[in-house]
Scaffold this motif. Structure first.
Motif, PDB file in Angstrom:
ATOM      1  N   ALA A 254     -65.286 -13.445  29.260  1.00 35.39           N
ATOM      2  CA  ALA A 254     -66.268 -13.956  30.213  1.00 35.39           C
ATOM      3  C   ALA A 254     -67.218 -12.837  30.625  1.00 35.39           C
ATOM      4  O   ALA A 254     -66.832 -11.677  30.719  1.00 35.39           O
ATOM      5  N   SER A 255     -68.470 -13.201  30.856  1.00 33.20           N
ATOM      6  CA  SER A 255     -69.452 -12.219  31.313  1.00 33.20           C
ATOM      7  C   SER A 255     -69.160 -11.819  32.756  1.00 33.20           C
ATOM      8  O   SER A 255     -68.431 -12.506  33.481  1.00 33.20           O
ATOM      9  N   ALA A 256     -69.749 -10.703  33.177  1.00 37.17           N
ATOM     10  CA  ALA A 256     -69.574 -10.252  34.558  1.00 37.17           C
ATOM     11  C   ALA A 256     -70.074 -11.302  35.543  1.00 37.17           C
ATOM     12  O   ALA A 256     -69.458 -11.529  36.600  1.00 37.17           O
ATOM     13  N   HIS A 257     -71.176 -11.976  35.185  1.00 39.95           N
ATOM     14  CA  HIS A 257     -71.730 -13.018  36.063  1.00 39.95           C
ATOM     15  C   HIS A 257     -70.757 -14.182  36.194  1.00 39.95           C
ATOM     16  O   HIS A 257     -70.563 -14.717  37.295  1.00 39.95           O
ATOM     17  N   GLU A 258     -70.145 -14.575  35.086  1.00 42.62           N
ATOM     18  CA  GLU A 258     -69.199 -15.690  35.140  1.00 42.62           C
ATOM     19  C   GLU A 258     -67.977 -15.326  35.970  1.00 42.62           C
ATOM     20  O   GLU A 258     -67.459 -16.158  36.727  1.00 42.62           O
ATOM     21  N   VAL A 259     -67.499 -14.099  35.844  1.00 35.91           N
ATOM     22  CA  VAL A 259     -66.323 -13.668  36.611  1.00 35.91           C
ATOM     23  C   VAL A 259     -66.625 -13.681  38.109  1.00 35.91           C
ATOM     24  O   VAL A 259     -65.767 -14.021  38.923  1.00 35.91           O
ATOM     25  N   ILE A 260     -67.858 -13.321  38.474  1.00 41.47           N
ATOM     26  CA  ILE A 260     -68.244 -13.379  39.885  1.00 41.47           C
ATOM     27  C   ILE A 260     -68.194 -14.824  40.381  1.00 41.47           C
ATOM     28  O   ILE A 260     -67.719 -15.107  41.485  1.00 41.47           O
ATOM     29  N   GLN A 261     -68.675 -15.750  39.568  1.00 41.09           N
ATOM     30  CA  GLN A 261     -68.672 -17.160  39.947  1.00 41.09           C
ATOM     31  C   GLN A 261     -67.259 -17.748  39.924  1.00 41.09           C
ATOM     32  O   GLN A 261     -66.930 -18.615  40.724  1.00 41.09           O
ATOM     33  N   ASN A 262     -66.444 -17.290  38.977  1.00 42.43           N
ATOM     34  CA  ASN A 262     -65.097 -17.826  38.796  1.00 42.43           C
ATOM     35  C   ASN A 262     -64.151 -16.678  38.446  1.00 42.43           C
ATOM     36  O   ASN A 262     -63.956 -16.366  37.278  1.00 42.43           O
ATOM     37  N   PRO A 263     -63.559 -16.026  39.437  1.00 45.53           N
ATOM     38  CA  PRO A 263     -62.708 -14.857  39.186  1.00 45.53           C
ATOM     39  C   PRO A 263     -61.562 -15.118  38.213  1.00 45.53           C
ATOM     40  O   PRO A 263     -61.115 -14.200  37.514  1.00 45.53           O
ATOM     41  N   ARG A 264     -61.089 -16.363  38.119  1.00 47.07           N
ATOM     42  CA  ARG A 264     -59.975 -16.652  37.217  1.00 47.07           C
ATOM     43  C   ARG A 264     -60.378 -16.583  35.746  1.00 47.07           C
ATOM     44  O   ARG A 264     -59.530 -16.604  34.862  1.00 47.07           O
ATOM     45  N   ALA A 265     -61.685 -16.490  35.495  1.00 46.80           N
ATOM     46  CA  ALA A 265     -62.156 -16.379  34.105  1.00 46.80           C
ATOM     47  C   ALA A 265     -61.978 -14.974  33.549  1.00 46.80           C
ATOM     48  O   ALA A 265     -62.137 -14.757  32.351  1.00 46.80           O
ATOM     49  N   ARG A 266     -61.634 -14.020  34.403  1.00 46.91           N
ATOM     50  CA  ARG A 266     -61.592 -12.626  33.948  1.00 46.91           C
ATOM     51  C   ARG A 266     -60.549 -12.386  32.859  1.00 46.91           C
ATOM     52  O   ARG A 266     -60.696 -11.473  32.055  1.00 46.91           O
ATOM     53  N   SER A 267     -59.497 -13.192  32.823  1.00 48.44           N
ATOM     54  CA  SER A 267     -58.454 -12.988  31.821  1.00 48.44           C
ATOM     55  C   SER A 267     -58.625 -13.875  30.593  1.00 48.44           C
ATOM     56  O   SER A 267     -57.807 -13.826  29.666  1.00 48.44           O
ATOM     57  N   ALA A 268     -59.684 -14.686  30.554  1.00 44.85           N
ATOM     58  CA  ALA A 268     -59.886 -15.616  29.434  1.00 44.85           C
ATOM     59  C   ALA A 268     -60.331 -14.884  28.174  1.00 44.85           C
ATOM     60  O   ALA A 268     -61.158 -13.974  28.226  1.00 44.85           O
ATOM     61  N   ARG A 269     -59.762 -15.284  27.031  1.00 51.19           N
ATOM     62  CA  ARG A 269     -60.147 -14.739  25.724  1.00 51.19           C
ATOM     63  C   ARG A 269     -60.389 -15.920  24.791  1.00 51.19           C
ATOM     64  O   ARG A 269     -59.498 -16.734  24.578  1.00 51.19           O
ATOM     65  N   LEU A 270     -61.587 -16.003  24.243  1.00 54.55           N
ATOM     66  CA  LEU A 270     -61.945 -17.117  23.375  1.00 54.55           C
ATOM     67  C   LEU A 270     -62.014 -16.659  21.923  1.00 54.55           C
ATOM     68  O   LEU A 270     -62.607 -15.619  21.619  1.00 54.55           O
ATOM     69  N   ARG A 271     -61.401 -17.436  21.028  1.00 51.27           N
ATOM     70  CA  ARG A 271     -61.480 -17.198  19.584  1.00 51.27           C
ATOM     71  C   ARG A 271     -61.810 -18.506  18.887  1.00 51.27           C
ATOM     72  O   ARG A 271     -61.411 -19.590  19.362  1.00 51.27           O
ATOM     73  N   ALA A 272     -62.533 -18.418  17.756  1.00 46.62           N
ATOM     74  CA  ALA A 272     -62.949 -19.623  17.026  1.00 46.62           C
ATOM     75  C   ALA A 272     -62.731 -19.450  15.534  1.00 46.62           C
ATOM     76  O   ALA A 272     -62.867 -18.335  14.998  1.00 46.62           O
ATOM     77  N   TRP A 273     -62.419 -20.566  14.865  1.00 44.10           N
ATOM     78  CA  TRP A 273     -62.157 -20.578  13.416  1.00 44.10           C
ATOM     79  C   TRP A 273     -62.732 -21.857  12.839  1.00 44.10           C
ATOM     80  O   TRP A 273     -62.687 -22.907  13.489  1.00 44.10           O
ATOM     81  N   ARG A 274     -63.288 -21.775  11.619  1.00 47.06           N
ATOM     82  CA  ARG A 274     -63.870 -22.955  10.969  1.00 47.06           C
ATOM     83  C   ARG A 274     -63.162 -23.216   9.640  1.00 47.06           C
ATOM     84  O   ARG A 274     -62.991 -22.302   8.829  1.00 47.06           O
ATOM     85  N   SER A 275     -62.777 -24.462   9.406  1.00 51.75           N
ATOM     86  CA  SER A 275     -62.117 -24.811   8.142  1.00 51.75           C
ATOM     87  C   SER A 275     -63.087 -24.814   6.973  1.00 51.75           C
ATOM     88  O   SER A 275     -64.300 -24.997   7.157  1.00 51.75           O
ATOM     89  N   ALA A 276     -62.558 -24.590   5.781  1.00 55.13           N
ATOM     90  CA  ALA A 276     -63.398 -24.549   4.591  1.00 55.13           C
ATOM     91  C   ALA A 276     -63.974 -25.933   4.301  1.00 55.13           C
ATOM     92  O   ALA A 276     -63.374 -26.953   4.584  1.00 55.13           O
ATOM     93  N   GLU A 277     -65.183 -25.919   3.710  1.00 61.54           N
ATOM     94  CA  GLU A 277     -65.827 -27.202   3.371  1.00 61.54           C
ATOM     95  C   GLU A 277     -65.526 -27.569   1.923  1.00 61.54           C
ATOM     96  O   GLU A 277     -65.167 -26.745   1.118  1.00 61.54           O
TER      97      GLU A 277
END
Length: 263
Positions: free
Chosen positions: A240-263
């Motif tokens: 989460a960005s610093a701005h998002e953490v200010i708005q929502n402190p619980r976002a500070r520990s969030a980690r996002l990962r993404a994967w796409r299946s083969a076509e």
């Protein structure tokens, strides 16, 4: 069309109320189920998805409801169950598990260096008084970690107990390959994790699925699938960005990962 799945009946009811107009038009479906066991959900039978989002952990609504026992607020019950299907609540676990099991929970899920000391303290204390409320566990943590221990320590160790009560890491390991199989070609799986153990499982799964060969290093001939199942879209976890953490402190520990299946 969006299909929402949650173990918590309160979350399902809130989503249906908020999105009633979309449910009425057939664009939204809410199902009470464990995302790690979707094969038994009738409404999802034979359904594939263009995209799947896993938002792991507990919601702010659950944390902020004292009766659910997810927080370390004074007097909160030691419950922590996401649904009634959990074999035992947090109090049952703390009062019945042996010291080795408790130590493993605090070490593996809570990254606690003094895990075994804490486990022994819990076993000692429950011999004279059963654990019932958040205060009982907080007092045990303070006795081992010292008077300078505070909310970050309580949050980390309460989270470890919650993960054990709801079998969260094992459930995630089971769910990821099953959900991957429900993606259409070119479909995307996105996971938001709030715990290092969750994030590690997701990172390793995405890495393996994106590899051409997963045979043992010294095996002379490839006998595995010999092709990547898809592509990891996030080289590193997105925070989460610093701005998002200010708005929502619980976002500070969030980690996002993404994967796409083969076509």
């Amino acid at each position: 069309m969006v299909v929402a799945v949650d173990r918590d009946p309160d979350a399902v009811a809130a989503a249906r109320e908020r999105l009633a107009q979309f449910e009425a038009s057939g664009r939204f479906i809410a199902a009470r189920a464990n995302y790690a066991a979707l094969d038994g959900v009738e409404v999802l039978a034979g359904t594939d998805f263009d995209g799947i989002l896993l938002d792991l952990g507990v919601s702010s609504h659950q944390i902020d409801a004292p009766e659910r026992g997810f927080s370390f607020r004074t007097g909160a019950p030691l419950d922590m169950r996401m649904d009634d299907d959990a074999v035992q609540d947090a109090a049952d676990l703390l009062n019945a598990a042996d010291g080795g099991t408790l130590g493993s929970i605090f070490r593996d899920f809570g990254d606690e260096p003094r895990a075994m000391r804490l486990a022994r303290e819990i076993v000692r204390r429950r011999g004279t008084k059963r654990f019932r409320t958040s205060d009982d566990l907080v007092d045990a943590i303070r006795a081992v970690l010292g008077p300078r221990s505070g909310p970050p320590d309580f949050a980390r160790l309460f989270q470890a107990v919650r993960i054990a009560v709801n079998d969260e890491l094992s459930g995630l390991e089971r769910a990821l390959p099953a959900l991957r199989e429900r993606l259409v070609a070119g479909g995307t799986l996105v996971v938001v994790a709030y715990h290092s153990g969750e994030d590690r499982i997701v990172k390793n799964a995405f890495r393996e699925w994106s590899a051409t060969c997963v045979c043992p290093p010294r095996q002379p001939v490839c006998t595995c699938r010999g092709r990547p199942l898809g592509t990891t879209l996030t080289r590193r976890a997105v925070n989460a960005s610093a701005h998002e953490v200010i708005q929502n402190p619980r976002a500070r520990s969030a980690r996002l990962r993404a994967w796409r299946s083969a076509e």
